[in-house]
Design a protein around this motif. Structure first.
Motif, PDB file in Angstrom:
ATOM      1  N   ILE A   6       0.716  -0.716  -0.167  1.00  0.00           N
ATOM      2  CA  ILE A   6       0.207  -0.201  -0.163  1.00  0.00           C
ATOM      3  C   ILE A   6       1.070   0.766  -0.080  1.00  0.00           C
ATOM      4  CG2 ILE A   6      -2.324   1.316   1.208  1.00  0.00           C
ATOM      5  CD1 ILE A   6      -2.204  -1.627   2.545  1.00  0.00           C
ATOM      6  N   VAL A   7       0.527   2.396  -1.305  1.00  0.00           N
ATOM      7  CA  VAL A   7       1.298   3.307  -1.287  1.00  0.00           C
ATOM      8  C   VAL A   7       0.528   4.749  -0.889  1.00  0.00           C
ATOM      9  CG1 VAL A   7       3.474   4.097  -2.713  1.00  0.00           C
ATOM     10  CG2 VAL A   7       2.431   1.946  -3.218  1.00  0.00           C
ATOM     11  N   ALA A   8       1.450   4.888   0.194  1.00  0.00           N
ATOM     12  CA  ALA A   8       0.249   5.857   0.611  1.00  0.00           C
ATOM     13  C   ALA A   8       1.483   7.370   0.029  1.00  0.00           C
ATOM     14  CB  ALA A   8      -0.024   5.749   2.293  1.00  0.00           C
ATOM     15  N   GLY A   9       0.136   7.910   0.078  1.00  0.00           N
ATOM     16  CA  GLY A   9       0.982   9.648  -0.223  1.00  0.00           C
ATOM     17  C   GLY A   9       0.602  10.103   1.197  1.00  0.00           C
ATOM     18  N   ILE A  10       1.509  11.340   1.692  1.00  0.00           N
ATOM     19  CA  ILE A  10       1.589  11.791   3.612  1.00  0.00           C
ATOM     20  C   ILE A  10       1.419  13.075   2.470  1.00  0.00           C
ATOM     21  CG2 ILE A  10       2.641   9.697   4.237  1.00  0.00           C
ATOM     22  CD1 ILE A  10       5.211  11.640   4.257  1.00  0.00           C
ATOM     23  N   GLY A  11       1.506  13.843   1.386  1.00  0.00           N
ATOM     24  CA  GLY A  11       0.776  14.857   1.406  1.00  0.00           C
ATOM     25  C   GLY A  11       1.920  15.947   1.800  1.00  0.00           C
ATOM     26  N   ALA A  16      -2.347  17.317   8.869  1.00  0.00           N
ATOM     27  CA  ALA A  16      -3.726  17.941   8.460  1.00  0.00           C
ATOM     28  C   ALA A  16      -3.966  17.593   7.155  1.00  0.00           C
ATOM     29  CB  ALA A  16      -4.201  19.299   8.838  1.00  0.00           C
ATOM     30  N   TYR A  17      -3.071  17.865   6.150  1.00  0.00           N
ATOM     31  CA  TYR A  17      -2.878  17.860   5.106  1.00  0.00           C
ATOM     32  C   TYR A  17      -2.999  16.291   4.380  1.00  0.00           C
ATOM     33  CZ  TYR A  17      -3.395  22.924   4.622  1.00  0.00           C
ATOM     34  OH  TYR A  17      -3.017  24.441   4.889  1.00  0.00           O
ATOM     35  N   MET A  18      -3.104  15.219   5.046  1.00  0.00           N
ATOM     36  CA  MET A  18      -2.856  13.870   4.630  1.00  0.00           C
ATOM     37  C   MET A  18      -4.585  12.749   4.442  1.00  0.00           C
ATOM     38  SD  MET A  18      -1.638  10.535   6.391  1.00  0.00           S
ATOM     39  CE  MET A  18      -0.134  11.117   7.624  1.00  0.00           C
ATOM     40  N   ILE A  19      -5.074  12.372   3.459  1.00  0.00           N
ATOM     41  CA  ILE A  19      -5.975  12.259   3.547  1.00  0.00           C
ATOM     42  C   ILE A  19      -6.766  10.905   4.662  1.00  0.00           C
ATOM     43  CG2 ILE A  19      -6.672  12.696   0.930  1.00  0.00           C
ATOM     44  CD1 ILE A  19      -5.958   9.675   0.369  1.00  0.00           C
ATOM     45  N   PRO A  20      -7.094  11.152   5.674  1.00  0.00           N
ATOM     46  CA  PRO A  20      -8.135   9.575   5.924  1.00  0.00           C
ATOM     47  C   PRO A  20      -7.781   8.401   5.740  1.00  0.00           C
ATOM     48  CG  PRO A  20      -9.928  11.636   5.493  1.00  0.00           C
ATOM     49  CD  PRO A  20      -8.708  12.206   4.759  1.00  0.00           C
ATOM     50  N   GLU A  21      -7.637   8.441   4.596  1.00  0.00           N
ATOM     51  CA  GLU A  21      -7.583   6.839   4.132  1.00  0.00           C
ATOM     52  C   GLU A  21      -6.089   6.159   4.263  1.00  0.00           C
ATOM     53  OE1 GLU A  21      -8.487   4.105   0.097  1.00  0.00           O
ATOM     54  OE2 GLU A  21      -9.173   5.811  -0.062  1.00  0.00           O
ATOM     55  N   ALA A  22      -5.218   7.402   4.020  1.00  0.00           N
ATOM     56  CA  ALA A  22      -3.675   7.499   4.300  1.00  0.00           C
ATOM     57  C   ALA A  22      -3.212   7.269   5.295  1.00  0.00           C
ATOM     58  CB  ALA A  22      -2.794   8.165   3.383  1.00  0.00           C
ATOM     59  N   ARG A  23      -3.996   7.837   6.002  1.00  0.00           N
ATOM     60  CA  ARG A  23      -4.033   7.904   7.793  1.00  0.00           C
ATOM     61  C   ARG A  23      -4.803   6.680   8.484  1.00  0.00           C
ATOM     62  NH1 ARG A  23      -1.760  11.440  11.632  1.00  0.00           N
ATOM     63  NH2 ARG A  23      -1.311   9.876  13.635  1.00  0.00           N
ATOM     64  N   HIS A  24      -5.612   6.052   7.980  1.00  0.00           N
ATOM     65  CA  HIS A  24      -6.145   4.671   8.659  1.00  0.00           C
ATOM     66  C   HIS A  24      -5.017   3.754   8.113  1.00  0.00           C
ATOM     67  CE1 HIS A  24      -8.904   2.309   9.678  1.00  0.00           C
ATOM     68  NE2 HIS A  24      -8.452   1.018   8.302  1.00  0.00           N
ATOM     69  N   ALA A  25      -4.170   3.622   6.533  1.00  0.00           N
ATOM     70  CA  ALA A  25      -2.997   2.398   6.386  1.00  0.00           C
ATOM     71  C   ALA A  25      -2.424   2.097   7.411  1.00  0.00           C
ATOM     72  CB  ALA A  25      -4.082   3.143   4.821  1.00  0.00           C
ATOM     73  N   ILE A  26      -1.939   3.942   7.777  1.00  0.00           N
ATOM     74  CA  ILE A  26      -0.365   3.801   8.441  1.00  0.00           C
ATOM     75  C   ILE A  26      -0.671   3.085   9.945  1.00  0.00           C
ATOM     76  CG2 ILE A  26       1.172   5.681   9.355  1.00  0.00           C
ATOM     77  CD1 ILE A  26       0.150   7.155   6.595  1.00  0.00           C
ATOM     78  N   ILE A 104      -2.613   5.054  -2.597  1.00  0.00           N
ATOM     79  CA  ILE A 104      -3.656   6.055  -2.263  1.00  0.00           C
ATOM     80  C   ILE A 104      -2.487   7.876  -2.509  1.00  0.00           C
ATOM     81  CG2 ILE A 104      -4.179   7.413  -0.040  1.00  0.00           C
ATOM     82  CD1 ILE A 104      -4.394   3.842   1.194  1.00  0.00           C
ATOM     83  N   PRO A 105      -3.465   8.326  -3.559  1.00  0.00           N
ATOM     84  CA  PRO A 105      -2.781   9.749  -3.686  1.00  0.00           C
ATOM     85  C   PRO A 105      -2.885  11.104  -2.457  1.00  0.00           C
ATOM     86  CG  PRO A 105      -5.159   9.749  -4.167  1.00  0.00           C
ATOM     87  CD  PRO A 105      -4.886   8.123  -3.601  1.00  0.00           C
ATOM     88  N   GLY A 106      -2.080  11.383  -2.630  1.00  0.00           N
ATOM     89  CA  GLY A 106      -1.680  12.599  -1.445  1.00  0.00           C
ATOM     90  C   GLY A 106      -1.578  13.546  -2.028  1.00  0.00           C
ATOM     91  N   ILE A 107      -2.044  14.718  -1.460  1.00  0.00           N
ATOM     92  CA  ILE A 107      -1.430  16.464  -1.673  1.00  0.00           C
ATOM     93  C   ILE A 107      -0.318  16.513  -1.950  1.00  0.00           C
ATOM     94  CG2 ILE A 107      -1.611  18.760  -1.185  1.00  0.00           C
ATOM     95  CD1 ILE A 107      -4.353  17.876   0.497  1.00  0.00           C
TER      96      ILE A 107
END
Length: 211
Positions: A6-11, A16-26, A104-107
């Motif tokens: 799972i490749v999670a973009g952390i922004g 505050a700029y991380m999307i919830p799906e990425a934070r949940h995966a982490i 999971i995309p990130g800002i």
């Protein structure tokens, strides 16, 4: 079931700029990979139920750690900004099947820089000076051209401004220096190209140039 990467973009940096799906995966990760700063921020403090690996220059070693870890769990790989722009995703695609990857995309810092300037970026050329130099054509002046540039410690706001002047960009060209985006000490300075040449250099930032 085959385990996934799972490749999670952390922004751009601020949680505050991380999307919830990425934070949940982490938060749920049994195996977590990321830069040292990201691991210090997001890895479980007790460490008892989570294996971690820092991304270093030894990319082959990181990929081997991921491969071995997939035997018994999913692996969450944290990358700054958005995974689609100059991240570990390229190396993961070369080593593993695309079907094993969930992204999971990130800002990105680009998105935030253009947002701070209230400037649409659908026509922008997005270029990176992170350990590389865009080709001559990418930096050619054109009336109305819009550039988003990532800098490093060698290619700074000052050196890039000087380079664009030598390429024929007008001295009064719009030149915005966006640094520490999303953090409390964020700075967004709008200058002309000529002013940027004489100002103190800023590195590791986003520059927006409009012809």
């Amino acid at each position: 079931m085959e385990h996934r990467i799972i490749v999670a973009g952390i922004g751009p940096g601020n949680p505050a700029y991380m999307i919830p799906e990425a934070r949940h995966a982490i938060d749920q990760a049994r195996c977590l990979v990321g830069g040292r700063r990201a691991l210090a921020q997001y890895a479980r403090k007790d460490g008892a139920s989570q294996r971690c690996c820092a991304i270093t220059r030894d990319i082959e070693g990181v990929l081997t750690f991921i491969e071995n870890s997939l035997a018994d769990s999913d692996v969450v790989v944290m990358v700054s900004g958005d995974p689609g722009y100059y991240s570990l995703l390229d190396a993961l695609r070369r080593r593993f099947s695309v079907s094993s990857l969930q992204v999971i995309p990130g800002i990105s810092s680009f998105q935030l820089a253009f947002a701070r300037l209230a400037l649409p970026w659908h026509g922008a050329s997005l270029l990176s000076f992170h350990g590389r130099v865009p080709d001559d054509q990418a930096l050619t002046y054109g009336k109305g051209r819009l550039l988003g540039l990532l800098t490093d410690h060698v290619h700074t706001s000052q050196t890039i401004a000087a380079d664009l002047l030598t390429r024929g960009w007008p001295p009064d060209t719009f030149f915005a220096i966006c640094s520490r985006l999303s953090y409390d000490d964020e700075s967004v300075r709008v200058l002309t190209l000529q002013e940027a040449v004489t100002c103190a250099p800023v590195s590791s930032c986003v520059i927006v140039v409009r012809g």
